[in-house]
Design a protein around this motif. Structure first.
Motif, PDB file in Angstrom:
ATOM      1  N   GLU A  14       0.815  -1.222   0.000  1.00  0.00           N
ATOM      2  CA  GLU A  14       0.000   0.000   0.000  1.00  0.00           C
ATOM      3  C   GLU A  14       0.849   1.274   0.000  1.00  0.00           C
ATOM      4  O   GLU A  14       0.382   2.338  -0.402  1.00  0.00           O
ATOM      5  N   CYS A  32      -8.345  10.342  -5.374  1.00  0.00           N
ATOM      6  CA  CYS A  32      -9.491   9.489  -5.691  1.00  0.00           C
ATOM      7  C   CYS A  32      -9.981   9.798  -7.100  1.00  0.00           C
ATOM      8  O   CYS A  32     -10.222  10.965  -7.437  1.00  0.00           O
ATOM      9  N   ARG A  43      -3.167   4.580   1.286  1.00  0.00           N
ATOM     10  CA  ARG A  43      -4.057   3.440   1.554  1.00  0.00           C
ATOM     11  C   ARG A  43      -4.733   3.070   0.242  1.00  0.00           C
ATOM     12  O   ARG A  43      -4.779   3.891  -0.683  1.00  0.00           O
ATOM     13  N   PRO A  44      -5.257   1.859   0.144  1.00  0.00           N
ATOM     14  CA  PRO A  44      -5.795   1.391  -1.141  1.00  0.00           C
ATOM     15  C   PRO A  44      -7.215   1.877  -1.450  1.00  0.00           C
ATOM     16  O   PRO A  44      -7.799   1.453  -2.439  1.00  0.00           O
ATOM     17  N   PHE A  45      -7.758   2.754  -0.623  1.00  0.00           N
ATOM     18  CA  PHE A  45      -9.112   3.273  -0.864  1.00  0.00           C
ATOM     19  C   PHE A  45      -9.167   4.736  -0.440  1.00  0.00           C
ATOM     20  O   PHE A  45      -8.381   5.184   0.390  1.00  0.00           O
ATOM     21  N   CYS A  46     -10.103   5.460  -1.014  1.00  0.00           N
ATOM     22  CA  CYS A  46     -10.262   6.883  -0.694  1.00  0.00           C
ATOM     23  C   CYS A  46     -10.767   7.044   0.739  1.00  0.00           C
ATOM     24  O   CYS A  46     -11.716   6.366   1.149  1.00  0.00           O
ATOM     25  N   SER A  47     -10.139   7.946   1.490  1.00  0.00           N
ATOM     26  CA  SER A  47     -10.551   8.182   2.872  1.00  0.00           C
ATOM     27  C   SER A  47     -11.810   9.037   2.962  1.00  0.00           C
ATOM     28  O   SER A  47     -12.363   9.200   4.041  1.00  0.00           O
ATOM     29  N   TRP A  50     -14.511   6.157   0.062  1.00  0.00           N
ATOM     30  CA  TRP A  50     -14.202   4.723   0.153  1.00  0.00           C
ATOM     31  C   TRP A  50     -14.026   4.057  -1.194  1.00  0.00           C
ATOM     32  O   TRP A  50     -13.922   2.833  -1.287  1.00  0.00           O
ATOM     33  N   SER A  51     -13.968   4.828  -2.258  1.00  0.00           N
ATOM     34  CA  SER A  51     -13.750   4.255  -3.591  1.00  0.00           C
ATOM     35  C   SER A  51     -12.370   3.634  -3.676  1.00  0.00           C
ATOM     36  O   SER A  51     -11.413   4.114  -3.060  1.00  0.00           O
ATOM     37  N   ARG A  52     -12.255   2.592  -4.445  1.00  0.00           N
ATOM     38  CA  ARG A  52     -10.939   1.977  -4.692  1.00  0.00           C
ATOM     39  C   ARG A  52     -10.342   2.464  -6.009  1.00  0.00           C
ATOM     40  O   ARG A  52      -9.308   1.984  -6.427  1.00  0.00           O
ATOM     41  N   ASP A  53     -11.012   3.435  -6.655  1.00  0.00           N
ATOM     42  CA  ASP A  53     -10.482   4.055  -7.873  1.00  0.00           C
ATOM     43  C   ASP A  53      -9.474   5.125  -7.439  1.00  0.00           C
ATOM     44  O   ASP A  53      -9.807   6.304  -7.326  1.00  0.00           O
ATOM     45  N   VAL A  54      -8.258   4.682  -7.150  1.00  0.00           N
ATOM     46  CA  VAL A  54      -7.226   5.535  -6.581  1.00  0.00           C
ATOM     47  C   VAL A  54      -6.079   5.652  -7.565  1.00  0.00           C
ATOM     48  O   VAL A  54      -5.660   4.676  -8.169  1.00  0.00           O
TER      49      VAL A  54
END
Length: 138
Positions: A14, A32, A43-47, A50-54
């Motif tokens: 990560e 994001c 981190r692997p998701f938007c804080s 919560w999207s994983r399109d990072v």
């Protein structure tokens, strides 16, 4: 510097992009792809959503001093006095770091002072982003 070995971060899947960027002399952050929020730490998701399109990008390396403490206690790898600071990056996130390249006094460390990232080699794998007063504002 203290003779004791300092703690050295260990990259994880990560955080690998952040440490690889620091070795190149770049401050790499994440943005994001869904809501455009820029965040740190990695981190692997938007804080925010919560999207994983990072996605990653190279930040400006500029920021402002938001807060700090000056430690007069020796710890492995740090000779007192040294500062532990919160830097507000130009892109928005806050980062805990050290301020280097200036006196470690309340007279030299001013809230909202412009800062720029510098990189300090700690080991073959780890180059640590730290901040110094911006050259054009010294």
């Amino acid at each position: 510097m203290s003779d004791e070995a300092r703690w050295i971060p260990v990259p994880t899947p990560e955080t690998r992009h952040f440490w690889d960027g620091a070795r190149r002399g770049e401050l790499v952050l994440q943005r994001c792809g869904t809501c455009d929020h820029v965040y740190f730490p990695p981190r692997p998701f938007c804080s925010s959503c919560w999207s994983r399109d990072v996605r990653t990008f190279t930040a400006s390396g500029k920021g402002l001093l938001a807060s700090y403490v000056i430690s007069h206690r020796a710890v492995p790898g740090f000779d007192p006095p040294y500062s532990v600071a919160i830097v507000v990056l130009e892109e928005g996130p806050r980062m805990i770091s050290n301020i280097v390249g200036c006196e470690q006094t309340p007279e030299a460390l001013r809230i909202d002072m412009p800062l720029e990232v510098v990189f300090t080699r700690i080991s073959d794998e780890i180059v640590l982003p730290q901040f110094q007063p911006r050259v054009d504002h010294r």
